[in-house]
Design an enzyme around this catalytic site. Structure first.
Site, mmCIF file in Angstrom:
data_model
loop_
_atom_site.group_PDB
_atom_site.id
_atom_site.type_symbol
_atom_site.label_atom_id
_atom_site.label_comp_id
_atom_site.label_asym_id
_atom_site.label_seq_id
_atom_site.Cartn_x
_atom_site.Cartn_y
_atom_site.Cartn_z
ATOM 1 N N HIS A 34 0.839 -1.207 0.000
ATOM 2 C CA HIS A 34 0.000 0.000 0.000
ATOM 3 C C HIS A 34 0.875 1.259 0.000
ATOM 4 O O HIS A 34 0.594 2.231 -0.710
ATOM 5 C CB HIS A 34 -0.889 0.040 1.245
ATOM 6 N N GLN A 150 -8.690 -7.130 -11.096
ATOM 7 C CA GLN A 150 -9.355 -5.937 -10.557
ATOM 8 C C GLN A 150 -8.862 -4.691 -11.297
ATOM 9 O O GLN A 150 -9.655 -3.844 -11.725
ATOM 10 C CB GLN A 150 -9.045 -5.823 -9.069
ATOM 11 N N VAL A 173 4.765 -5.466 -4.620
ATOM 12 C CA VAL A 173 5.826 -5.417 -3.606
ATOM 13 C C VAL A 173 5.833 -6.766 -2.882
ATOM 14 O O VAL A 173 4.778 -7.269 -2.478
ATOM 15 C CB VAL A 173 5.594 -4.267 -2.609
HETATM 16 P P1 AMP Z 1 -6.323 -3.945 -0.589
HETATM 17 O O1 AMP Z 1 -6.196 -3.146 0.670
HETATM 18 O O2 AMP Z 1 -5.792 -5.343 -0.436
HETATM 19 O O3 AMP Z 1 -7.675 -3.865 -1.219
HETATM 20 O O4 AMP Z 1 -5.329 -3.276 -1.620
HETATM 21 C C1 AMP Z 1 -5.398 -1.912 -1.939
HETATM 22 C C2 AMP Z 1 -4.529 -1.646 -3.128
HETATM 23 O O5 AMP Z 1 -3.186 -2.010 -2.833
HETATM 24 C C3 AMP Z 1 -4.942 -2.482 -4.364
HETATM 25 O O6 AMP Z 1 -4.813 -1.679 -5.527
HETATM 26 C C4 AMP Z 1 -3.940 -3.602 -4.349
HETATM 27 O O7 AMP Z 1 -3.701 -4.154 -5.624
HETATM 28 C C5 AMP Z 1 -2.709 -2.891 -3.823
HETATM 29 N N1 AMP Z 1 -1.779 -3.875 -3.258
HETATM 30 C C6 AMP Z 1 -2.057 -4.824 -2.338
HETATM 31 N N2 AMP Z 1 -0.956 -5.579 -2.091
HETATM 32 C C7 AMP Z 1 0.023 -5.095 -2.890
HETATM 33 C C8 AMP Z 1 1.386 -5.453 -3.112
HETATM 34 N N3 AMP Z 1 1.968 -6.461 -2.471
HETATM 35 N N4 AMP Z 1 2.086 -4.731 -4.009
HETATM 36 C C9 AMP Z 1 1.503 -3.698 -4.669
HETATM 37 N N5 AMP Z 1 0.232 -3.314 -4.513
HETATM 38 C C10 AMP Z 1 -0.502 -4.005 -3.639
#
Ligand code: AMP
Length: 273
Positions: A34, A150, A173
């Site tokens: 994030h 998504q 990441v």
């Molecule tokens: P979430 O809180 O899991 O809904 O994720 C919020 C945003 O962060 C989404 O756009 C995810 O794709 C991105 N995200 C979650 N994990 C990662 C990661 N490991 N690397 C990059 N972006 C991420």
């Protein structure tokens, strides 16, 4: 940093912002994944808005909505330190009315892969992202490639609804051991974590095979299935960037995806070739 709960208040504040606005939607329990999105937004925009909202409509009955990690105090501190300007933390009551106007994910691309195993999930995702984009009206919105389908569907919605926001895809990441960062990783025991590493390992192997000239999707998937044997898989799939299944890797236009369960934790990961 200003903390806002009400969508109307955020809309009003947004109108006072001059210059470009970056927006990072999340479900909280923030980690370095994030943060990479937040940092990129800070670099590319005059203002950065982050939302933390565990969106009930994207969870299917029986999924982990209730137990999804909520770390509101820690998240607030992380956003403050990261230099977020506006943190939006609505409740479901703030975001939804009864008997809502719905959003429908596309019948094909919204119902393959993640959408096949979580039917209706993307209806909820697109519904909430649509609302959030209307509330924040950002210049750019940042989405991780980790949730590749998504990201694709959000880009498609923004195009089809003629929204002005530019969707910015951000790299995955990973932890030092290769595991893609996810809020759900906290569910994993030490032993399960070791098993979960096989997912990243299989994707790395796939990339290596491509590097060494293998382009046959079946051959790559077969090798991945060998590595992933201890994991209860939902799918291993090779698609182009429009999420069409492909038989041969096209460098610069391929995503290899894995989804499966380690214990009761569902994990997804992918690699862009
Ligand atoms: P979430 O809180 O899991 O809904 O994720 C919020 C945003 O962060 C989404 O756009 C995810 O794709 C991105 N995200 C979650 N994990 C990662 C990661 N490991 N690397 C990059 N972006 C991420």
């Amino acid at each position: 940093m200003k903390l806002v709960h009400s969508p109307q208040e955020l809309k009003s504040l947004r109108k006072t912002l001059k210059g470009s606005v970056g927006f990072v939607p999340t479900m909280g329990a923030l980690h370095e994944g994030h943060l990479s999105l937040i940092k990129r937004s800070k670099l590319e925009n005059d203002h950065t808005i982050v939302s933390i909202f565990v969106n009930p409509t994207q969870f299917l009955p029986g999924e982990d909505f209730e137990k999804y990690p909520r770390r509101y105090e820690a998240d607030k501190k992380i956003c403050e330190i990261a230099g977020v300007d506006l943190l939006f933390m609505p409740t479901p009551q703030d975001m939804y009315e009864k008997d809502e106007v719905g959003m429908y994910a596309p019948k094909i691309k919204g119902y393959i892969l993640e959408g096949h195993f979580r039917p209706g999930h993307f209806d909820g995702v697109l519904q909430v992202v649509n609302k959030l984009l209307h509330i924040t009206n950002p210049t750019r919105a940042y989405f991780g490639k980790k949730d590749a389908q998504q990201l694709y569907l959000v880009q498609k919605m923004v195009r089809e609804f003629f929204l002005d926001t530019q969707i910015v895809p951000c790299d995955i990441v990973r932890d030092q051991d290769g595991l893609a960062l996810s809020s759900r990783n906290v569910y994993l025991s030490q032993k399960e974590r070791q098993k979960a590493l096989l997912i990243a390992k299989s994707l790395k192997k796939a990339a290596k095979m491509v590097q060494s000239g293998v382009i046959d999707a079946e051959e790559i998937k077969k090798r991945m299935y060998d590595i992933l044997e201890p994991i209860k898989l939902d799918y291993v799939e090779i698609v182009d960037r429009e999420f069409n299944q492909i038989d041969q890797i096209k460098i610069g236009d391929t995503i290899i995806l894995v989804a499966g369960y380690v214990g009761s934790t569902r994990l997804i990961d992918n690699i862009w070739i």
